[in-house]
Design a protein around this motif. Structure first.
Motif, mmCIF file in Angstrom:
data_model
loop_
_atom_site.group_PDB
_atom_site.id
_atom_site.type_symbol
_atom_site.label_atom_id
_atom_site.label_comp_id
_atom_site.label_asym_id
_atom_site.label_seq_id
_atom_site.Cartn_x
_atom_site.Cartn_y
_atom_site.Cartn_z
ATOM 1 N N ALA A 140 0.829 -1.209 0.000
ATOM 2 C CA ALA A 140 0.000 0.000 0.000
ATOM 3 C C ALA A 140 0.861 1.257 0.000
ATOM 4 N N ALA A 141 1.983 1.216 0.709
ATOM 5 C CA ALA A 141 2.878 2.386 0.764
ATOM 6 C C ALA A 141 3.672 2.538 -0.525
ATOM 7 N N GLY A 142 3.882 1.434 -1.241
ATOM 8 C CA GLY A 142 4.691 1.474 -2.455
ATOM 9 C C GLY A 142 6.175 1.470 -2.140
ATOM 10 N N ASN A 143 6.983 1.176 -3.143
ATOM 11 C CA ASN A 143 8.444 1.189 -2.966
ATOM 12 C C ASN A 143 9.099 2.217 -3.891
ATOM 13 N N PHE A 144 8.248 3.100 -4.461
ATOM 14 C CA PHE A 144 8.754 4.114 -5.375
ATOM 15 C C PHE A 144 7.981 5.406 -5.126
ATOM 16 N N GLU A 145 8.185 6.376 -5.961
ATOM 17 C CA GLU A 145 7.561 7.684 -5.758
ATOM 18 C C GLU A 145 6.039 7.607 -5.890
ATOM 19 N N HIS A 146 5.342 8.502 -5.121
ATOM 20 C CA HIS A 146 3.891 8.675 -5.219
ATOM 21 C C HIS A 146 3.130 7.393 -4.873
ATOM 22 N N GLY A 147 3.692 6.593 -3.978
ATOM 23 C CA GLY A 147 3.013 5.380 -3.540
ATOM 24 C C GLY A 147 2.910 4.303 -4.585
ATOM 25 N N ARG A 148 3.763 4.379 -5.605
ATOM 26 C CA ARG A 148 3.714 3.414 -6.700
ATOM 27 C C ARG A 148 4.682 2.263 -6.432
ATOM 28 N N ASN A 149 4.415 1.132 -7.054
ATOM 29 C CA ASN A 149 5.210 -0.073 -6.847
ATOM 30 C C ASN A 149 5.994 -0.464 -8.090
ATOM 31 N N ILE A 150 7.278 -0.681 -7.890
ATOM 32 C CA ILE A 150 8.109 -1.334 -8.907
ATOM 33 C C ILE A 150 8.006 -2.826 -8.662
ATOM 34 N N LEU A 151 7.422 -3.536 -9.582
ATOM 35 C CA LEU A 151 7.217 -4.969 -9.404
ATOM 36 C C LEU A 151 8.556 -5.698 -9.447
ATOM 37 N N HIS A 152 8.756 -6.625 -8.518
ATOM 38 C CA HIS A 152 9.992 -7.408 -8.486
ATOM 39 C C HIS A 152 9.749 -8.713 -7.745
ATOM 40 N N ARG A 153 10.638 -9.631 -7.987
ATOM 41 C CA ARG A 153 10.562 -10.955 -7.362
ATOM 42 C C ARG A 153 11.788 -11.174 -6.484
ATOM 43 N N ARG A 154 11.700 -12.221 -5.640
ATOM 44 C CA ARG A 154 12.860 -12.562 -4.811
ATOM 45 C C ARG A 154 13.178 -14.052 -4.821
ATOM 46 N N ILE A 155 12.217 -14.863 -5.222
ATOM 47 C CA ILE A 155 12.428 -16.314 -5.216
ATOM 48 C C ILE A 155 11.912 -16.917 -6.515
ATOM 49 N N SER A 156 12.267 -18.169 -6.731
ATOM 50 C CA SER A 156 11.873 -18.871 -7.954
ATOM 51 C C SER A 156 10.395 -19.241 -7.905
ATOM 52 N N ASN A 157 9.853 -19.526 -9.075
ATOM 53 C CA ASN A 157 8.473 -19.998 -9.145
ATOM 54 C C ASN A 157 8.286 -21.279 -8.351
ATOM 55 N N GLU A 158 9.269 -22.158 -8.418
ATOM 56 C CA GLU A 158 9.168 -23.435 -7.704
ATOM 57 C C GLU A 158 9.019 -23.204 -6.198
ATOM 58 N N LYS A 159 9.831 -22.312 -5.659
ATOM 59 C CA LYS A 159 9.795 -22.048 -4.222
ATOM 60 C C LYS A 159 8.511 -21.319 -3.835
ATOM 61 N N PHE A 160 8.094 -20.334 -4.657
ATOM 62 C CA PHE A 160 6.864 -19.604 -4.346
ATOM 63 C C PHE A 160 5.663 -20.545 -4.375
ATOM 64 N N ALA A 161 5.608 -21.433 -5.368
ATOM 65 C CA ALA A 161 4.501 -22.391 -5.454
ATOM 66 C C ALA A 161 4.474 -23.282 -4.223
ATOM 67 N N GLN A 162 5.646 -23.738 -3.812
ATOM 68 C CA GLN A 162 5.725 -24.616 -2.641
ATOM 69 C C GLN A 162 5.268 -23.881 -1.385
ATOM 70 N N GLU A 163 5.746 -22.639 -1.201
ATOM 71 C CA GLU A 163 5.397 -21.882 0.004
ATOM 72 C C GLU A 163 3.916 -21.544 0.061
ATOM 73 N N ASN A 164 3.276 -21.452 -1.100
ATOM 74 C CA ASN A 164 1.871 -21.056 -1.130
ATOM 75 C C ASN A 164 0.942 -22.200 -1.522
ATOM 76 N N GLN A 165 1.472 -23.425 -1.429
ATOM 77 C CA GLN A 165 0.692 -24.645 -1.653
ATOM 78 C C GLN A 165 -0.051 -24.620 -2.989
ATOM 79 N N LEU A 166 0.738 -24.302 -4.036
ATOM 80 C CA LEU A 166 0.206 -24.267 -5.390
ATOM 81 C C LEU A 166 0.971 -25.250 -6.264
ATOM 82 N N GLU A 167 0.290 -25.799 -7.253
ATOM 83 C CA GLU A 167 0.997 -26.555 -8.280
ATOM 84 C C GLU A 167 1.779 -25.568 -9.145
ATOM 85 N N LEU A 168 3.000 -25.953 -9.542
ATOM 86 C CA LEU A 168 3.835 -25.054 -10.329
ATOM 87 C C LEU A 168 3.124 -24.622 -11.611
ATOM 88 N N GLU A 169 2.467 -25.562 -12.287
ATOM 89 C CA GLU A 169 1.783 -25.232 -13.532
ATOM 90 C C GLU A 169 0.651 -24.236 -13.302
#
Length: 688
Positions: free
Chosen positions: A357-386
């Motif tokens: 909600a606060a954003g990571n850039f000017e005017h409360g806007r968000n620069i989209l970015h990732r930190r982990i692989s799809n495989e790890k994100f799927a596992q952490e969020n109990q999703l099938e990779l596909e």
């Protein structure tokens, strides 16, 4: 009622950067004899203001100073004012940037230089605040009238400095003829001392993608099997691909990151970066088979095709950082915007791309970015990779649809030969890695566009716009196009590309080469004469034109059995060797050539009906020190002469240093010969 603005001389130019200044009240001239003659006739100093269309601070200085009548009045009264697009005239930029460094000042753009009427510099700087600029103008005008002789003396000293040889400047006047295993390892070690081992890259903020550094490190790893080097390459490529420097929605890379984490980009997108990064990620994929790298290549090519490709062929130069008066507005989103677009899926999206909600850039806007692989994100969020991958694709489609209705950043729609050649090679490298026929079609179309529209005989032009090519080609135009055409031959076995590369090489030897120093000038000997004729030897984000030419001579020397090419390549590298070892981060493309000469380069000739398919089988493996020649019938190319398809079956000949292995007829047999030989480095030069 406001008074209608009148255009200045720049209205007749093709450069978008110059056209941006066409309605300034400043009485701008484009670079040329007319401005110099006026300065002499009126005994006035010259302001040369150099920038480029995607340059943020160039725009700021224009709005603050060049658009204001009072500032323009001072400039017009006391100076002859010249605007230069550094991308159209890199020769002019190089001369005056060197002068700024000689004055002990840090370079950058906008570059504002003050010259006497002989075009020799006596003072300069980069960005100036409006009052600071006006004060400086008044002071220089006063000194020019009262102490002209003193300024002219200073200008003569700077001109003398500019005419010093680059080799002399860097202490490279002596050849050092040795190619040694221990020195290659020292090059790798010295480069490794600059690694950021937490977030990848070299050094701290700001961070630029430096493709030639990582292309060298991939080669270094292939030779040494040093896992720490491969880990650093993978760390860097992964962090760039996850970061805000990469457009997570539409693909493609921004020019650099202002921080050390690759999060906040300077949002301008340049063709030269994206062409080289397609090459880098394609090559890295061949080694690692990391699906992330494949995604980056496919998405970046799609971005270039969608947003930088001209309808009639050729690629535009860049996209601006700003839109709607804000940097990055086109690419960023507020939390509220994301909720409206994605509805119930927004929380998972925001977790994936770290939007708040606060954003990571000017005017409360968000620069989209990732930190982990799809495989790890799927596992952490109990999703099938596909399932996750399908959701990510849907998110991107929805956000692209929203961006399609936004005001777009400005496009610099001039076409530059050198940058198009980098993109051509990127497409050829992508085809080499992935065998995607669309990449091949784009590459062939790109080559045809350049050769149809930016040549006159064997002479190249640097620029093209609206049916006109007006500026003589520079060495980087020739060097990068020669390299790209050589690669295009390797993926097609169409000899027209290789023959054209050789003809362009012979042109450079006649018109650019300095036999006294065994290096190439940056400018054609038939082109406009500036106050200094420079040579480009240091690699930067784009590899230096001399390092590319030295590599071209190495590979074309092998293709055409041209001893002169090989000898010149050796001599050029020998001049640079000591500095390559000491400062590899500034000479990494030279370092790659050092690797190619150490191992040595494998020459793989394939003859027979399945020559292309066999090449693809062999090149599926990571073999960075190799060149391919092939034909389905007969060829006069020296590497293919007297080579036949034995028993009418496609046959592979693996050779090194004019010595060949036994001919084989399967890719597996050829690969075994290549891998066995790769473990046996040889020194090309004796140690002196």
């Amino acid at each position: 009622m406001t008074e209608e603005k009148k255009p200045n001389r720049l209205i007749h130019e093709s450069s978008p950067y110059l056209l941006q200044h066409a309605y300034n009240p400043v009485d701008w001239y484009p670079w040329g004899e007319q401005a110099l003659q006026r300065a002499k006739a009126e005994n006035k100093p010259i302001i040369v203001s150099i920038g480029y269309a995607a340059c943020h601070w160039c725009h700021v200085m224009e709005h603050q100073s060049f658009e204001h009548e009072k500032v323009a009045q001072v400039m017009n009264e006391h100076f002859v004012c010249v605007k230069v697009d550094r991308e159209e005239r890199p020769d002019v930029d190089a001369v005056y940037m060197d002068a700024l460094h000689a004055m002990g000042l840090q370079g950058g753009w906008p570059l504002n230089m003050f010259l006497n009427s002989d075009a020799k510099p006596f003072y300069g700087g980069t960005y100036f605040q409006p009052q600071q600029w006006v004060n400086l103008l008044i002071n220089i005008a006063d000194v020019y009238k009262k102490n002209r002789e003193e300024l002219d003396n200073s200008a003569e000293q700077f001109a003398a400095h500019l005419n010093r040889s680059e080799l002399e400047k860097y202490g490279l006047s002596k050849s050092n003829f040795h190619i040694r295993e221990e020195d290659l390892r020292l090059i790798g070690y010295n480069l490794s001392t600059k690694f950021d081992k937490e977030k990848g890259g070299i050094g701290q903020a700001p961070k630029f993608p430096m493709p030639t550094d990582y292309l060298f490190l991939l080669r270094y790893y292939s030779h040494t099997n040093d896992q720490s080097i491969l880990s650093q390459v993978n760390l860097t490529l992964r962090e760039m691909a996850y970061g805000g420097i990469y457009d997570q929605v539409g693909g493609g890379f921004a020019r650099y990151s202002v921080d050390a984490e690759w999060l906040v980009p300077h949002f301008e997108k340049m063709l030269y970066d994206n062409g080289q990064l397609v090459s880098l990620y394609s090559e890295a994929y061949q080694l690692t088979k990391d699906p992330l790298y494949k995604d980056v290549v496919y998405e970046t090519v799609a971005f270039v095709e969608r947003e930088l490709m001209r309808a009639g062929g050729g690629f535009y130069s860049s996209l601006d950082a700003d839109s709607e008066g804000e940097e990055g507005r086109f690419y960023t989103f507020t939390k509220e915007e994301l909720q409206d677009i994605l509805q119930d899926e927004e929380p998972l999206f925001s977790k994936y791309y770290h939007a708040t909600a606060a954003g990571n850039f000017e005017h409360g806007r968000n620069i989209l970015h990732r930190r982990i692989s799809n495989e790890k994100f799927a596992q952490e969020n109990q999703l099938e990779l596909e399932v996750l991958e399908e959701m990510v694709k849907g998110w991107k489609d929805k956000l692209m649809a929203v961006r399609a209705n936004r005001i777009r950043p400005g496009t610099d729609d001039k076409i530059l030969c050198s940058w198009n050649a980098l993109m051509l090679k990127g497409l050829a490298d992508a085809y080499y890695a992935f065998e995607n026929k669309h990449f091949l079609e784009l590459a062939v179309d790109s080559a045809n566009f350049i050769l149809d529209n930016m040549t006159h005989g064997e002479k190249l032009f640097h620029n093209y716009k609206e049916g006109k090519a007006t500026i003589d080609g520079f060495l980087d135009d020739y060097a990068l196009l020669i390299r790209a055409l050589t690669r295009l031959y390797e993926i097609t076995f169409d000899e027209q590309w290789l023959q054209r590369a050789k003809a362009l090489t012979d042109y450079t030897l006649e018109h650019f080469f300095d036999e006294k120093e065994n290096m190439f000038f940056f400018t054609d000997n038939s082109s406009e004469k500036l106050i200094a004729r420079k040579k480009e030897v240091m690699d930067n984000v784009i590899p230096s034109s001399n390092s590319v030419m030295a590599s071209n001579l190495h590979f074309l020397g092998l293709y055409f059995n041209e001893e002169r090419y090989q000898q010149l390549s050796d001599e050029m590298l020998s001049r640079m060797t000591d500095l390559i070892i000491k400062e590899p981060s500034f000479l990494s493309n030279w370092a790659s050539l050092y690797f190619h000469k150490l191992t040595p380069t494998a020459e793989v000739a394939i003859v027979g009906e399945e020559a292309a398919e066999t090449r693809a089988e062999v090149s599926a493996f990571y073999l960075p020190n190799i060149l391919f020649a092939g034909t389905t019938g007969k060829s006069n190319l020296p590497l293919l002469q007297d080579r036949t398809a034995i028993n009418n079956k496609t046959t592979i000949y693996v050779c090194y240093n004019k010595t060949c292995q036994l001919p084989v007829q399967t890719a597996a047999e050829a690969l075994k010969q290549l891998k066995d030989r790769a473990q046996q480095p040889t020194s090309k030069f004796p140690s002196l």
